[in-house]
Design a protein around this motif. Structure first.
Motif, PDB file in Angstrom:
ATOM      1  N   ASP A 152      17.666 131.792  16.103  1.00 24.26           N
ATOM      2  CA  ASP A 152      17.769 133.126  15.482  1.00 24.26           C
ATOM      3  C   ASP A 152      18.952 133.914  16.032  1.00 24.26           C
ATOM      4  OD1 ASP A 152      15.769 132.930  13.696  1.00 24.26           O
ATOM      5  OD2 ASP A 152      14.343 134.219  14.733  1.00 24.26           O
ATOM      6  N   ALA A 154      21.946 133.795  19.636  1.00 22.75           N
ATOM      7  CA  ALA A 154      22.374 133.067  20.829  1.00 22.75           C
ATOM      8  C   ALA A 154      23.494 133.820  21.508  1.00 22.75           C
ATOM      9  CB  ALA A 154      22.870 131.675  20.439  1.00 22.75           C
ATOM     10  N   VAL A 163      23.342 129.063  13.966  1.00 19.67           N
ATOM     11  CA  VAL A 163      22.594 130.308  14.173  1.00 19.67           C
ATOM     12  C   VAL A 163      22.197 130.813  12.794  1.00 19.67           C
ATOM     13  CG1 VAL A 163      22.595 132.642  15.094  1.00 19.67           C
ATOM     14  CG2 VAL A 163      23.907 130.848  16.249  1.00 19.67           C
ATOM     15  N   VAL A 165      18.334 131.470  10.091  1.00 19.81           N
ATOM     16  CA  VAL A 165      16.941 131.064   9.885  1.00 19.81           C
ATOM     17  C   VAL A 165      16.877 129.606   9.449  1.00 19.81           C
ATOM     18  CG1 VAL A 165      16.054 133.373   9.454  1.00 19.81           C
ATOM     19  CG2 VAL A 165      17.019 132.077   7.566  1.00 19.81           C
ATOM     20  N   PRO A 187       5.019 129.641  12.691  1.00 23.74           N
ATOM     21  CA  PRO A 187       4.338 130.899  12.362  1.00 23.74           C
ATOM     22  C   PRO A 187       4.164 131.009  10.844  1.00 23.74           C
ATOM     23  CG  PRO A 187       6.239 131.268  13.792  1.00 23.74           C
ATOM     24  CD  PRO A 187       6.290 129.843  13.394  1.00 23.74           C
TER      25      PRO A 187
ATOM     26  N   GLU B  65      29.334 137.673  15.232  1.00 26.15           N
ATOM     27  CA  GLU B  65      28.857 138.138  16.541  1.00 26.15           C
ATOM     28  C   GLU B  65      28.789 139.654  16.616  1.00 26.15           C
ATOM     29  OE1 GLU B  65      31.425 134.622  18.773  1.00 26.15           O
ATOM     30  OE2 GLU B  65      31.915 136.728  19.145  1.00 26.15           O
ATOM     31  N   THR B  75      25.608 135.801  18.956  1.00 28.45           N
ATOM     32  CA  THR B  75      25.832 135.265  17.616  1.00 28.45           C
ATOM     33  C   THR B  75      24.557 135.454  16.802  1.00 28.45           C
ATOM     34  OG1 THR B  75      27.283 133.591  18.542  1.00 28.45           O
ATOM     35  CG2 THR B  75      26.500 133.215  16.303  1.00 28.45           C
ATOM     36  N   PHE B  76      24.681 136.055  15.608  1.00 29.55           N
ATOM     37  CA  PHE B  76      23.487 136.212  14.779  1.00 29.55           C
ATOM     38  C   PHE B  76      23.538 135.350  13.527  1.00 29.55           C
ATOM     39  CE2 PHE B  76      25.265 138.792  11.375  1.00 29.55           C
ATOM     40  CZ  PHE B  76      26.390 139.360  11.978  1.00 29.55           C
ATOM     41  N   GLN B  77      24.675 134.726  13.269  1.00 29.45           N
ATOM     42  CA  GLN B  77      24.738 133.819  12.126  1.00 29.45           C
ATOM     43  C   GLN B  77      25.946 132.915  12.279  1.00 29.45           C
ATOM     44  OE1 GLN B  77      25.208 135.728   8.285  1.00 29.45           O
ATOM     45  NE2 GLN B  77      24.758 133.857   7.165  1.00 29.45           N
ATOM     46  N   THR B  78      25.794 131.652  11.869  1.00 32.48           N
ATOM     47  CA  THR B  78      26.963 130.788  11.757  1.00 32.48           C
ATOM     48  C   THR B  78      27.164 130.464  10.283  1.00 32.48           C
ATOM     49  OG1 THR B  78      25.509 128.930  12.331  1.00 32.48           O
ATOM     50  CG2 THR B  78      26.954 129.759  14.055  1.00 32.48           C
ATOM     51  N   GLU B  83      30.286 127.906   2.321  1.00 25.85           N
ATOM     52  CA  GLU B  83      29.703 129.242   2.404  1.00 25.85           C
ATOM     53  C   GLU B  83      30.805 130.290   2.479  1.00 25.85           C
ATOM     54  OE1 GLU B  83      25.511 127.983   4.531  1.00 25.85           O
ATOM     55  OE2 GLU B  83      27.131 128.676   5.807  1.00 25.85           O
ATOM     56  N   ALA B 144      17.166 137.080   6.227  1.00 28.97           N
ATOM     57  CA  ALA B 144      17.340 136.514   7.568  1.00 28.97           C
ATOM     58  C   ALA B 144      17.166 137.613   8.612  1.00 28.97           C
ATOM     59  CB  ALA B 144      18.712 135.859   7.689  1.00 28.97           C
ATOM     60  N   GLN B 146      15.374 140.299   8.321  1.00 29.58           N
ATOM     61  CA  GLN B 146      13.930 140.608   8.404  1.00 29.58           C
ATOM     62  C   GLN B 146      13.244 139.649   9.375  1.00 29.58           C
ATOM     63  OE1 GLN B 146      12.722 140.140   4.373  1.00 29.58           O
ATOM     64  NE2 GLN B 146      13.064 142.270   3.812  1.00 29.58           N
ATOM     65  N   MET B 147      13.529 138.352   9.208  1.00 30.39           N
ATOM     66  CA  MET B 147      12.892 137.353  10.073  1.00 30.39           C
ATOM     67  C   MET B 147      13.312 137.558  11.518  1.00 30.39           C
ATOM     68  SD  MET B 147      11.306 134.964   8.061  1.00 30.39           S
ATOM     69  CE  MET B 147      11.674 133.251   8.307  1.00 30.39           C
ATOM     70  N   GLN B 148      14.597 137.870  11.724  1.00 31.44           N
ATOM     71  CA  GLN B 148      15.075 138.051  13.094  1.00 31.44           C
ATOM     72  C   GLN B 148      14.424 139.282  13.730  1.00 31.44           C
ATOM     73  OE1 GLN B 148      19.145 137.771  11.846  1.00 31.44           O
ATOM     74  NE2 GLN B 148      19.503 135.875  12.943  1.00 31.44           N
ATOM     75  N   LEU B 150      11.486 140.568  12.901  1.00 26.31           N
ATOM     76  CA  LEU B 150      10.070 140.260  13.161  1.00 26.31           C
ATOM     77  C   LEU B 150       9.912 139.370  14.387  1.00 26.31           C
ATOM     78  CD1 LEU B 150       8.787 139.580   9.544  1.00 26.31           C
ATOM     79  CD2 LEU B 150       8.070 141.422  11.057  1.00 26.31           C
ATOM     80  N   ASP B 151      10.995 138.690  14.767  1.00 25.90           N
ATOM     81  CA  ASP B 151      10.954 137.810  15.927  1.00 25.90           C
ATOM     82  C   ASP B 151       9.775 136.849  15.779  1.00 25.90           C
ATOM     83  OD1 ASP B 151      11.695 136.736  18.326  1.00 25.90           O
ATOM     84  OD2 ASP B 151      10.755 138.289  19.549  1.00 25.90           O
ATOM     85  N   VAL B 152       9.760 136.118  14.658  1.00 23.74           N
ATOM     86  CA  VAL B 152       8.579 135.313  14.304  1.00 23.74           C
ATOM     87  C   VAL B 152       8.183 134.281  15.352  1.00 23.74           C
ATOM     88  CG1 VAL B 152       8.612 135.550  11.796  1.00 23.74           C
ATOM     89  CG2 VAL B 152      10.016 133.793  12.873  1.00 23.74           C
ATOM     90  N   TYR B 153       9.156 133.815  16.145  1.00 24.61           N
ATOM     91  CA  TYR B 153       8.794 132.807  17.146  1.00 24.61           C
ATOM     92  C   TYR B 153       8.453 133.422  18.492  1.00 24.61           C
ATOM     93  CZ  TYR B 153      11.383 130.071  13.712  1.00 24.61           C
ATOM     94  OH  TYR B 153      11.851 129.514  12.560  1.00 24.61           O
TER      95      TYR B 153
END
Ligand SMILES: Cc1cc2nc3c(=O)[nH]c(=O)nc-3n(C[C@H](O)[C@H](O)[C@H](O)COP(=O)(O)OP(=O)(O)OC[C@H]3O[C@@H](n4cnc5c(N)ncnc54)[C@H](O)[C@@H]3O)c2cc1C
Ligand code: FES
Lengths: 254, 157
Positions: A152, A154, A163, A165, A187, B65, B75-78, B83, B144, B146-148, B150-153
């Motif tokens: 999610d 790093a 990085v 979902v 989850p 980042e 980093t929040f997305q690669t 893409e 994405a 939203q999921m981050q 919520l910290d689903v893990y």
């Protein structure tokens, strides 16, 4: 996160199928359902991976080598390994959800020729939270299986991989949606998103399987503790076909 | 028209992001395009800079980042080949809200945002076509996030 290896003291329990769980008792504290996470080809080694969230899991996680604990099982309907034969297999795991899927991955790799493409897509919170990291790295070196891991978020200094979902990995995975079995564990929110993304990719709801969690007591379909709409998770699951639970998953209070 | 100009039109129309683009749109869009590449570690842009471009990634990997106090860059997305990087060129104030760094050697088509905005304004059919392709990128980013959030893990999930 702790991994617990248990040696039977007395008659060994039946060999567990991938996706099944045991009821583990921390004496004086209580009992909890914990999935088997070891290699099904080594039934003598009962391996469990535990996240300490409450009293029972804390007590189990604190057991020292040689300590005793109670065990009943294995229980439940596991992953549809027979149905997966001859088809592509897409595994989507999130967080601790990799643990109940690990026996299925061992089985797939041990009988590799029986299946089509095998894709393992794993999402974790951060690089430090990746479960079974060394194993994932060694599986990644195989040429006959695709293993992709995403996190999610790093710190720039400690991660060179994906990085984002876990569903973003699906778009890059090679599989034939009409001839695929998908195994999903994590989850509930993550599983709903995965099931939707698999559906969008063309995988039928009947071919998507999810492992559900509810608190358990008897684990043998008697007490109703684990009831989820019309089904009992312990007896009818924990692994369900998505078309059987899709409607229930939308109800917040179940 | 030179050969190079034709090449870039082909590249744009063959990129997954513009899959199925009608030929006249392809011509208009590639008029705003140029080929670029970045060495590993090189930045495409920085937070706060004017967002006057977006990038179709052809090869490599770009890390998006954010600097977090006390935690360094997160980093929040690669983003990888097929893409696209950047939606900020589309919406005022046209400013980047994060850094983008090439995590590997990266080849891309850079699109001049002001050029494409002008063309979209002049030809709303083109504008709608471009919007339809950018909207899913925005929605995916939102989901994405939203999921981050919520910290689903995480421990409480
Ligand atoms: C079929 C099945 C398989 C399971 N497999 C595993 C496994 O392999 N490893 C494992 O660690 N757990 C697993 N669980 C979950 C485990 O049984 C529960 O977390 C159990 O409630 C732990 O008991 P406790 O006394 O430690 O915590 P409880 O007192 O029951 O819970 C304490 C707190 O933790 C929260 N909580 C409960 N469960 C979770 C959870 N899963 N994640 C985050 N927070 C939670 C509760 O809401 C509560 O606030 C499984 C459950 C089922 C039904
Ligand atoms: S735990 Fe008793 S019915 Fe499932």
């Amino acid at each position: 996160m702790w991994t617990l290896e248990i040696e039977p003291d007395g008659p060994a329990s039946a060999a567990a199928a991938p996706g099944q769980f045991n009821m583990l008792t921390a004496f004086g504290v209580g009992e909890a359902a914990i999935s088997l996470s070891g290699d099904p080809a080594e039934p003598g080694r009962l391996v469990h991976t535990i996240r300490a969230v409450g009293p029972v899991s804390h007590a189990l996680a604190q057991l020292r080598p040689g300590a005793a604990l109670g065990l009943r099982g294995p229980f439940g309907a596991g992953w549809p390994m027979a149905e997966a034969a001859g088809r592509d297999v897409v595994i989507m795991a999130g967080g601790l959800g990799l643990a109940p899927l690990r026996p299925a991955i061992y089985r797939l790799l041990a009988e590799r020729a029986r299946y089509g493409q095998v894709q393992v897509l794993y999402g974790a919170r951060s690089p430090a939270d990746i479960l079974f990291r060394r194993e994932l790295e060694s599986w990644r070196r195989r040429l006959d299986v695709e293993i992709e891991v995403t996190v999610d978020h790093a710190a720039v200094s400690d991660w060179r991989g994906h990085v984002g979902v876990v569903t973003t990995l699906l778009g890059r995975a090679a599989f034939d949606p009409a001839n695929t079995v998908a195994l999903v564990c994590g989850p509930e929110i993550m599983m709903r998103f995965c099931a939707a993304a698999l559906g969008d990719a063309g995988v039928k709801a009947e071919a998507i399987h999810l492992s559900m969690e509810r608190n358990m007591k008897c684990a043998i379909g008697l007490c109703g503790h684990c009831q989820f709409g019309p089904v009992f998770i312990c007896r009818d699951g924990p692994v369900f076909r998505y078309d059987q639970v899709a409607g229930l998953l939308r109800h917040k209070e179940l | 028209m030179s050969g190079a100009a034709k090449d870039i039109e082909e590249i744009v129309r063959e990129h997954a992001f513009f899959e199925g683009l009608l030929e006249p749109f392809g011509k208009l869009i590639s008029g705003c395009a140029k080929n670029v590449h970045f060495q590993p570690g090189e930045y495409l842009f920085h937070e706060g800079d004017a967002a006057d471009q977006f990038y179709l990634i052809r090869q490599g990997c770009v890390a998006l980042e954010i600097k977090a106090p006390g935690r360094g860059a997160i980093t929040f997305q690669t983003v990888r080949e097929d893409e696209v990087v950047g939606v900020e060129w589309l919406i005022p104030p046209y400013r980047w809200s994060y850094d983008a760094r090439a995590a590997e050697f990266t080849r891309a088509i850079a699109m001049d945002g002001a050029c494409l905005r002008r063309k979209c304004e002049a030809d709303h059919d083109l504008g709608y076509e471009v919007m339809k392709r950018f909207m899913p990128v925005l929605i995916q980013r939102l989901q994405a996030a939203q999921m981050q959030i919520l910290d689903v893990y995480g421990e409480q999930a």
